[in-house]
Design a protein around this motif. Structure first.
Motif, PDB file in Angstrom:
ATOM      1  N   ALA A  26      51.253  47.052  54.222  1.00 24.07           N
ATOM      2  CA  ALA A  26      51.093  47.741  52.936  1.00 24.07           C
ATOM      3  C   ALA A  26      52.037  47.158  51.883  1.00 24.07           C
ATOM      4  CB  ALA A  26      51.346  49.226  53.119  1.00 24.07           C
ATOM      5  N   ILE A  27      53.267  46.851  52.282  1.00 27.06           N
ATOM      6  CA  ILE A  27      54.244  46.331  51.315  1.00 27.06           C
ATOM      7  C   ILE A  27      53.929  44.877  50.966  1.00 27.06           C
ATOM      8  CG2 ILE A  27      56.695  45.725  51.037  1.00 27.06           C
ATOM      9  CD1 ILE A  27      57.401  48.374  52.378  1.00 27.06           C
ATOM     10  N   ASP A  28      53.421  44.127  51.942  1.00 26.84           N
ATOM     11  CA  ASP A  28      53.026  42.739  51.650  1.00 26.84           C
ATOM     12  C   ASP A  28      51.873  42.689  50.656  1.00 26.84           C
ATOM     13  OD1 ASP A  28      53.543  41.284  54.986  1.00 26.84           O
ATOM     14  OD2 ASP A  28      54.911  41.765  53.319  1.00 26.84           O
ATOM     15  N   GLU A  29      50.997  43.689  50.724  1.00 22.06           N
ATOM     16  CA  GLU A  29      49.764  43.656  49.917  1.00 22.06           C
ATOM     17  C   GLU A  29      49.856  44.425  48.599  1.00 22.06           C
ATOM     18  OE1 GLU A  29      46.898  43.364  53.891  1.00 22.06           O
ATOM     19  OE2 GLU A  29      46.844  45.166  52.583  1.00 22.06           O
ATOM     20  N   VAL A  30      50.870  45.276  48.446  1.00 21.71           N
ATOM     21  CA  VAL A  30      50.891  46.127  47.248  1.00 21.71           C
ATOM     22  C   VAL A  30      51.056  45.279  45.981  1.00 21.71           C
ATOM     23  CG1 VAL A  30      53.390  46.547  47.270  1.00 21.71           C
ATOM     24  CG2 VAL A  30      51.846  48.234  46.225  1.00 21.71           C
ATOM     25  N   GLN A  31      50.319  45.651  44.944  1.00 17.92           N
ATOM     26  CA  GLN A  31      50.458  44.996  43.636  1.00 17.92           C
ATOM     27  C   GLN A  31      51.568  45.734  42.892  1.00 17.92           C
ATOM     28  OE1 GLN A  31      48.902  42.145  42.421  1.00 17.92           O
ATOM     29  NE2 GLN A  31      48.551  42.038  44.639  1.00 17.92           N
ATOM     30  N   ILE A  32      52.652  45.042  42.615  1.00 22.26           N
ATOM     31  CA  ILE A  32      53.889  45.662  42.132  1.00 22.26           C
ATOM     32  C   ILE A  32      53.907  45.871  40.624  1.00 22.26           C
ATOM     33  CG2 ILE A  32      56.388  45.317  41.943  1.00 22.26           C
ATOM     34  CD1 ILE A  32      56.148  43.570  44.505  1.00 22.26           C
ATOM     35  N   ILE A  33      54.397  47.033  40.218  1.00 18.78           N
ATOM     36  CA  ILE A  33      54.719  47.282  38.807  1.00 18.78           C
ATOM     37  C   ILE A  33      56.227  47.118  38.687  1.00 18.78           C
ATOM     38  CG2 ILE A  33      54.849  49.048  37.017  1.00 18.78           C
ATOM     39  CD1 ILE A  33      52.197  50.181  38.261  1.00 18.78           C
ATOM     40  N   ASP A  34      56.660  46.107  37.925  1.00 25.06           N
ATOM     41  CA  ASP A  34      58.088  45.798  37.787  1.00 25.06           C
ATOM     42  C   ASP A  34      58.559  46.382  36.466  1.00 25.06           C
ATOM     43  OD1 ASP A  34      59.983  42.693  38.231  1.00 25.06           O
ATOM     44  OD2 ASP A  34      60.609  44.717  37.652  1.00 25.06           O
ATOM     45  N   LEU A  35      59.219  47.542  36.530  1.00 24.79           N
ATOM     46  CA  LEU A  35      59.421  48.319  35.297  1.00 24.79           C
ATOM     47  C   LEU A  35      60.594  47.876  34.439  1.00 24.79           C
ATOM     48  CD1 LEU A  35      61.841  50.630  35.533  1.00 24.79           C
ATOM     49  CD2 LEU A  35      60.202  51.710  37.023  1.00 24.79           C
ATOM     50  N   HIS A  36      61.369  46.906  34.850  1.00 24.48           N
ATOM     51  CA  HIS A  36      62.422  46.392  33.960  1.00 24.48           C
ATOM     52  C   HIS A  36      62.708  44.922  34.232  1.00 24.48           C
ATOM     53  CE1 HIS A  36      65.958  45.933  31.509  1.00 24.48           C
ATOM     54  NE2 HIS A  36      66.671  45.589  32.571  1.00 24.48           N
ATOM     55  N   THR A  37      62.405  44.092  33.243  1.00 21.84           N
ATOM     56  CA  THR A  37      62.668  42.657  33.334  1.00 21.84           C
ATOM     57  C   THR A  37      63.135  42.146  31.981  1.00 21.84           C
ATOM     58  OG1 THR A  37      60.538  41.834  32.513  1.00 21.84           O
ATOM     59  CG2 THR A  37      60.630  42.460  34.857  1.00 21.84           C
ATOM     60  N   HIS A  38      63.583  40.891  31.962  1.00 21.52           N
ATOM     61  CA  HIS A  38      63.963  40.229  30.706  1.00 21.52           C
ATOM     62  C   HIS A  38      63.126  38.970  30.535  1.00 21.52           C
ATOM     63  CE1 HIS A  38      67.588  42.745  30.116  1.00 21.52           C
ATOM     64  NE2 HIS A  38      67.597  42.778  31.442  1.00 21.52           N
ATOM     65  N   ILE A  39      61.864  39.019  31.042  1.00 21.07           N
ATOM     66  CA  ILE A  39      60.978  37.877  30.835  1.00 21.07           C
ATOM     67  C   ILE A  39      59.953  38.249  29.781  1.00 21.07           C
ATOM     68  CG2 ILE A  39      61.339  36.820  33.097  1.00 21.07           C
ATOM     69  CD1 ILE A  39      58.792  38.146  34.054  1.00 21.07           C
ATOM     70  N   PHE A  40      59.311  37.245  29.219  1.00 22.37           N
ATOM     71  CA  PHE A  40      58.453  37.447  28.053  1.00 22.37           C
ATOM     72  C   PHE A  40      57.108  36.766  28.238  1.00 22.37           C
ATOM     73  CE2 PHE A  40      61.648  39.172  25.227  1.00 22.37           C
ATOM     74  CZ  PHE A  40      62.844  38.715  25.774  1.00 22.37           C
ATOM     75  N   ASP A  41      56.084  37.269  27.571  1.00 20.28           N
ATOM     76  CA  ASP A  41      54.807  36.560  27.612  1.00 20.28           C
ATOM     77  C   ASP A  41      54.842  35.405  26.624  1.00 20.28           C
ATOM     78  OD1 ASP A  41      53.083  39.218  25.842  1.00 20.28           O
ATOM     79  OD2 ASP A  41      53.904  37.371  25.028  1.00 20.28           O
ATOM     80  N   LEU A  42      53.794  34.622  26.608  1.00 25.58           N
ATOM     81  CA  LEU A  42      53.812  33.343  25.897  1.00 25.58           C
ATOM     82  C   LEU A  42      53.937  33.473  24.386  1.00 25.58           C
ATOM     83  CD1 LEU A  42      51.275  31.303  28.037  1.00 25.58           C
ATOM     84  CD2 LEU A  42      53.784  31.212  28.026  1.00 25.58           C
ATOM     85  N   ARG A  43      53.705  34.670  23.844  1.00 24.44           N
ATOM     86  CA  ARG A  43      53.908  34.835  22.395  1.00 24.44           C
ATOM     87  C   ARG A  43      55.348  34.488  22.016  1.00 24.44           C
ATOM     88  NH1 ARG A  43      52.655  41.001  21.593  1.00 24.44           N
ATOM     89  NH2 ARG A  43      53.396  40.963  23.770  1.00 24.44           N
ATOM     90  N   PHE A  44      56.256  34.754  22.976  1.00 19.92           N
ATOM     91  CA  PHE A  44      57.691  34.614  22.692  1.00 19.92           C
ATOM     92  C   PHE A  44      58.222  33.228  23.037  1.00 19.92           C
ATOM     93  CE2 PHE A  44      58.349  38.993  21.568  1.00 19.92           C
ATOM     94  CZ  PHE A  44      57.322  39.663  22.237  1.00 19.92           C
ATOM     95  N   LYS A  45      57.261  32.311  23.378  1.00 19.96           N
ATOM     96  CA  LYS A  45      57.608  30.889  23.583  1.00 19.96           C
ATOM     97  C   LYS A  45      58.881  30.706  24.412  1.00 19.96           C
ATOM     98  CE  LYS A  45      54.837  29.346  19.724  1.00 19.96           C
ATOM     99  NZ  LYS A  45      54.195  30.695  19.575  1.00 19.96           N
ATOM    100  N   ASN A  46      59.908  30.056  23.839  1.00 23.72           N
ATOM    101  CA  ASN A  46      61.078  29.667  24.643  1.00 23.72           C
ATOM    102  C   ASN A  46      61.960  30.824  25.090  1.00 23.72           C
ATOM    103  OD1 ASN A  46      60.103  27.164  24.255  1.00 23.72           O
ATOM    104  ND2 ASN A  46      61.428  26.756  22.459  1.00 23.72           N
TER     105      ASN A  46
END
Ligand code: FIX
Ligand code: ZN
Length: 426
Positions: A26-46
């Motif tokens: 179950a843990i190997d297969e679960v699709q995770i919601i990661d509720l706190h990160t400091h990564i950005f989608d491509l709009r934010f470029k670098n």
């Protein structure tokens, strides 16, 4: 015996290994919601960091490399990212065994991507990452780490970010937003000037007019960002009620808007900023905070929702007890200096023993895209062990549990309960 044969003959309790196997699946297969990160989608470029050099110059590793070095801090900061990465690789991976959690993480990423860590060939790893196109690499990392979506940390006081949000481009649905408002709470004497510049009729003195303009500012950004929550990192000495800007802005602006917009307020409590300023981002440390503040806010504002993570190990037990008293507190993550297997194990056990499944055991706090792979790989192993032990305990007393129920429980722990909390209206 596997689950199917156990289900065929439920007479005896499923063995520990059958339950552990089901929990692992179950843990190997679960699709995770990661509720706190400091990564950005491509709009934010670098602003999105990724690849081996960004992995190696993660501030956790900068703190560790400087322990083995007597070079002047300025000299280190004058180096290019590649030069810093070379130094960190040589010092922490070649001259010493990479046994710390953060160095181990780099190895886990290399292995998960099919690279051979035993070759210790930094140049060949660099070639691998240079061959990647960032949009395809996001897909690869999200797939490898089983990520459903992440929540970014979006600070409207950071000009590079602000510019992107004002352009109102469509975002990547796998990157949700969180409205980060530290400057508003911990740097009011300077941040009010920014609000003024942006057309809000505020003054440094916290008048009713100023509070209503702060609320307008928050609502404008909630409208623009559609954040899942508002968030701030608060120091160990953080206290409410108190006659200071932080406490007054929280009670007179954040809390009313949080309730009106049903956008929870996430308090990340206990970070001492720049204890060693020469280490820059790596220079923060930890202090024990006052749980009375958390209990006061939850009690005084029962219709408001608070996402809480505390940095000090000494706050963990009392935080779990506070969450038992107040259903409007949702505890999340083993934050930062707590994100080490031995401590994650201890904290997750006491949380399960006192809250069952009504919390979110972990978030990645990934600052580099690739870290999603190792932060979840490492935490899942610990959570899986704790959960399996808990199932084994109840099975030993004759409680029967199905694979579907285990899958249900796991989905709750890896984001389902967080989403349920977001929807609740107290
Ligand atoms: O305040 C935060 O969100 C912290 O997570 C960060 O500031 C910290 O630097 C970090 O990366 C922790 O893992
Ligand atoms: Zn963070």
């Amino acid at each position: 015996m596997n689950f199917h044969s156990y289900l065929a003959a439920p007479a005896c309790a499923p063995s520990e290994s059958v339950l552990a196997g089901a929990a692992k699946k179950a843990i190997d297969e679960v699709q995770i919601i990661d509720l706190h990160t400091h990564i950005f989608d491509l709009r934010f470029k670098n602003l999105l960091l990724w690849g081996i050099d960004d992995l190696l110059t993660y501030h956790y590793l900068i703190a560790e490399v400087m322990r083995f070095s007597d070079m002047h801090y300025e000299e280190f900061w004058k180096m290019s990212t590649k030069e810093q990465a070379d130094l960190i690789w040589k010092t922490l991976f070649i001259d010493n065994s990479p046994i710390s959690e953060a160095t181990r993480g780099v190895i886990t990423v290399l292995k998960s991507l099919g690279l051979d860590p035993s070759k210790r060939d930094l140049q060949s790893y660099r070639k691998f990452f240079q061959s990647k196109k960032v949009d395809e690499y996001i897909d690869l990392v999200f797939k490898t780490a089983h990520i459903k979506y992440v929540v970014m940390t979006n600070d409207p006081f950071v000009e590079d970010e602000r510019k992107v949000w004002l352009k109102d481009e469509a975002g990547d649905p796998r990157f949700k937003s969180a409205l980060r408002i530290d400057p508003l709470l911990v740097k009011w004497p300077s941040s009010y000037l920014k609000l003024k510049e942006w057309g809000y009729d505020v003054e440094e003195k916290l008048t009713e007019k100023t509070f209503s303009e702060i609320k307008r500012f928050l609502k404008d950004w909630i409208e623009r960002m559609k954040p899942l929550y508002m968030a701030a990192s608060l120091p160990p000495e953080f206290k409410v009620p108190a006659d200071n800007e932080t406490a007054l802005i929280i009670e007179n602006a954040i809390i009313p808007v949080s309730y009106e917009k049903n956008v929870p307020f996430a308090m990340m409590i206990g970070a001492k900023k720049l204890t060693n300023p020469q280490l820059k981002l790596a220079g923060d440390s930890v202090g024990k905070a006052d749980i009375n503040t958390v209990e006061y806010l939850a009690r005084m504002y029962p219709h408001n929702k608070f996402l809480i993570t505390m940095l000090s190990r000494e706050n963990q037990h009392e935080l779990v007890v506070a969450a038992r008293k107040f259903r409007n507190i949702h505890i999340f993550g083993c934050w930062w200096f707590l994100n080490n297997p031995s401590v994650v194990d201890e904290i997750t056990r006491e949380r399960m023993e006192m809250l069952g499944l009504s919390f979110t055991p972990q978030h990645s706090d990934a600052r580099v895209l690739d870290q999603l792979i190792y932060k979840w790989n490492h935490s899942k192993k610990v959570i899986e062990k704790v959960l399996s032990d808990k199932y084994a305990d109840i099975a030993e007393d004759g409680w029967t549990i199905s694979e579907e129920e285990i899958k249900r429980d796991v989905e709750k722990l890896f984001g389902g309960e967080f989403e349920a909390f977001l929807k609740r209206r107290f």
